[in-house]
Scaffold this motif. Sequence first.
Motif, PDB file in Angstrom:
ATOM      1  N   GLY A   1      40.238 -21.915  77.159  1.00  0.00           N
ATOM      2  CA  GLY A   1      40.375 -22.229  75.464  1.00  0.00           C
ATOM      3  C   GLY A   1      39.326 -21.605  74.503  1.00  0.00           C
ATOM      4  O   GLY A   1      39.077 -20.748  74.883  1.00  0.00           O
ATOM      5  N   CYS A   2      40.216 -22.029  72.908  1.00  0.00           N
ATOM      6  CA  CYS A   2      39.593 -20.762  71.788  1.00  0.00           C
ATOM      7  C   CYS A   2      38.264 -22.224  71.516  1.00  0.00           C
ATOM      8  O   CYS A   2      37.767 -22.820  71.728  1.00  0.00           O
ATOM      9  CB  CYS A   2      40.462 -21.349  70.706  1.00  0.00           C
ATOM     10  SG  CYS A   2      42.056 -20.193  70.384  1.00  0.00           S
ATOM     11  N   ASP A   3      37.112 -20.986  71.662  1.00  0.00           N
ATOM     12  CA  ASP A   3      36.062 -21.620  71.790  1.00  0.00           C
ATOM     13  C   ASP A   3      34.884 -20.148  71.348  1.00  0.00           C
ATOM     14  O   ASP A   3      35.587 -19.128  70.868  1.00  0.00           O
ATOM     15  CB  ASP A   3      34.801 -22.369  73.334  1.00  0.00           C
ATOM     16  CG  ASP A   3      34.356 -23.385  72.972  1.00  0.00           C
ATOM     17  OD1 ASP A   3      33.142 -23.107  72.288  1.00  0.00           O
ATOM     18  OD2 ASP A   3      34.154 -23.913  73.278  1.00  0.00           O
TER      19      ASP A   3
ATOM     20  N   ASP B   1      31.000 -18.890  75.915  1.00  0.00           N
ATOM     21  CA  ASP B   1      31.522 -18.407  77.668  1.00  0.00           C
ATOM     22  C   ASP B   1      31.094 -17.479  78.006  1.00  0.00           C
ATOM     23  O   ASP B   1      30.390 -18.112  79.482  1.00  0.00           O
ATOM     24  CB  ASP B   1      32.689 -17.251  77.122  1.00  0.00           C
ATOM     25  CG  ASP B   1      34.117 -17.422  77.907  1.00  0.00           C
ATOM     26  OD1 ASP B   1      33.995 -18.049  78.928  1.00  0.00           O
ATOM     27  OD2 ASP B   1      34.803 -16.671  78.180  1.00  0.00           O
ATOM     28  N   ILE B   2      29.435 -16.536  77.404  1.00  0.00           N
ATOM     29  CA  ILE B   2      28.040 -16.279  78.145  1.00  0.00           C
ATOM     30  C   ILE B   2      27.495 -16.831  78.601  1.00  0.00           C
ATOM     31  O   ILE B   2      27.078 -16.373  79.762  1.00  0.00           O
ATOM     32  CB  ILE B   2      28.036 -15.177  77.397  1.00  0.00           C
ATOM     33  CG1 ILE B   2      29.358 -14.560  76.306  1.00  0.00           C
ATOM     34  CG2 ILE B   2      26.785 -14.007  77.484  1.00  0.00           C
ATOM     35  CD1 ILE B   2      28.765 -13.642  75.058  1.00  0.00           C
TER      36      ILE B   2
ATOM     37  N   LEU C   1      29.612 -18.382  63.581  1.00  0.00           N
ATOM     38  CA  LEU C   1      29.200 -17.535  65.743  1.00  0.00           C
ATOM     39  C   LEU C   1      30.407 -17.107  65.320  1.00  0.00           C
ATOM     40  O   LEU C   1      31.731 -17.931  65.689  1.00  0.00           O
ATOM     41  CB  LEU C   1      29.364 -18.790  66.402  1.00  0.00           C
ATOM     42  CG  LEU C   1      27.586 -19.848  66.531  1.00  0.00           C
ATOM     43  CD1 LEU C   1      27.933 -20.720  67.847  1.00  0.00           C
ATOM     44  CD2 LEU C   1      27.186 -17.861  66.537  1.00  0.00           C
ATOM     45  N   PRO C   2      30.946 -15.718  66.148  1.00  0.00           N
ATOM     46  CA  PRO C   2      32.237 -15.382  66.846  1.00  0.00           C
ATOM     47  C   PRO C   2      33.402 -16.055  67.755  1.00  0.00           C
ATOM     48  O   PRO C   2      32.341 -16.565  68.610  1.00  0.00           O
ATOM     49  CB  PRO C   2      31.639 -13.995  66.994  1.00  0.00           C
ATOM     50  CG  PRO C   2      30.887 -13.796  66.735  1.00  0.00           C
ATOM     51  CD  PRO C   2      29.984 -15.340  65.613  1.00  0.00           C
ATOM     52  N   SER C   3      34.237 -16.599  67.250  1.00  0.00           N
ATOM     53  CA  SER C   3      34.898 -17.503  68.515  1.00  0.00           C
ATOM     54  C   SER C   3      36.509 -16.707  68.899  1.00  0.00           C
ATOM     55  O   SER C   3      36.512 -16.139  68.049  1.00  0.00           O
ATOM     56  CB  SER C   3      35.015 -18.454  67.617  1.00  0.00           C
ATOM     57  OG  SER C   3      36.328 -19.165  66.740  1.00  0.00           O
TER      58      SER C   3
END
Length: 325
Positions: A220-222, A227-228, A185-187
């Motif tokens: 945060g980095c996730d 986020d969506i 998954l792009p993060s």
Amino acid sequence: MAVFTPVTDADARALLQHYNLGELVSLRGISAGIENTNYFLTTTTGEYVLTLFEVLTFEQLPFYIELMHHLAEKGIPVPSPQTLKNGQRLTRMHDKPCAIVTRLDGSYVPEPNLKHCALAAQTLAQTHLAAQDYPLTQPNLRSLPWWEQTIPAILPFLNAEQHQLITTVLTEQQAFFASELYAQLPSGPAHCDLFRDNVLFAGTAEQPVMGGFIDFYFAGCDTWIFDIAVSVNDWCIERDTGTFLLEPLRAWLGAYHAIRPFTEAEKQAWPLVLQAAALRFWVSRLYDFYLPRPAQTLKPHDPTHFERVLQARRQPQISLDELIG
């Protein structure tokens, strides 16, 4: 944004001596929210927000403060942290880390229409892309490790049905986070709390103008798809049941996809990520409800809302392909 730590006019005047922001005009506490102390701060040079951080440490905060600065420098509409005379953007008040940021135009829209949804989604996609070269890293502090730590503390307050639901979903998410699909998954830096009350709009309902995204202190980095999912779980639902409203959902996802197209991995992970986003807020609201910290104006959210959202997300979901169709 409850008032945990009182700040007087004299406190604010003393703080302003370390900035080039003019003299104090007014100071007003903000009662909404449950994490930090926030005040509207008006000076002779403009409108700002003063934040005292009640949970995040001085060592953790540069990630958030510099992320907002990075995004603001790239033209993303976010609060811009103000620089002290010593060149820093973070200081202390009452032994708490604190910062002053610009106050954005616009206001929260409780019932966003399709244009609001599309505009928020476009701005989130632009935010993700603008943050790709942000050099600092910090995990989302309310992700899986926090769920694993917090759920045992709240289990004594749950009935048998809730106990079964929360432990089952946690087990499923542990397997998902360890999977090859999750790794694809792009993060990157993500807001992680983009509820409708964290987005300001100016203009009119027919022609909304983006005021900006606020409250980056859960960032945060996730994965970007998380986020969506956090966003649509608030923006695109029937409040009483937690079920999706398809028109707002299609407007949101289509507008985001037009700027940063979804990957095949994101499409496959969609149902599980929706549950992850619901679990995160059910856990935090249960914790804040049953194990609250003292505050002068604390208003904990109803945890049963995200219990309903999670139950709704465990039903079969429309695929991302169909939604962006």
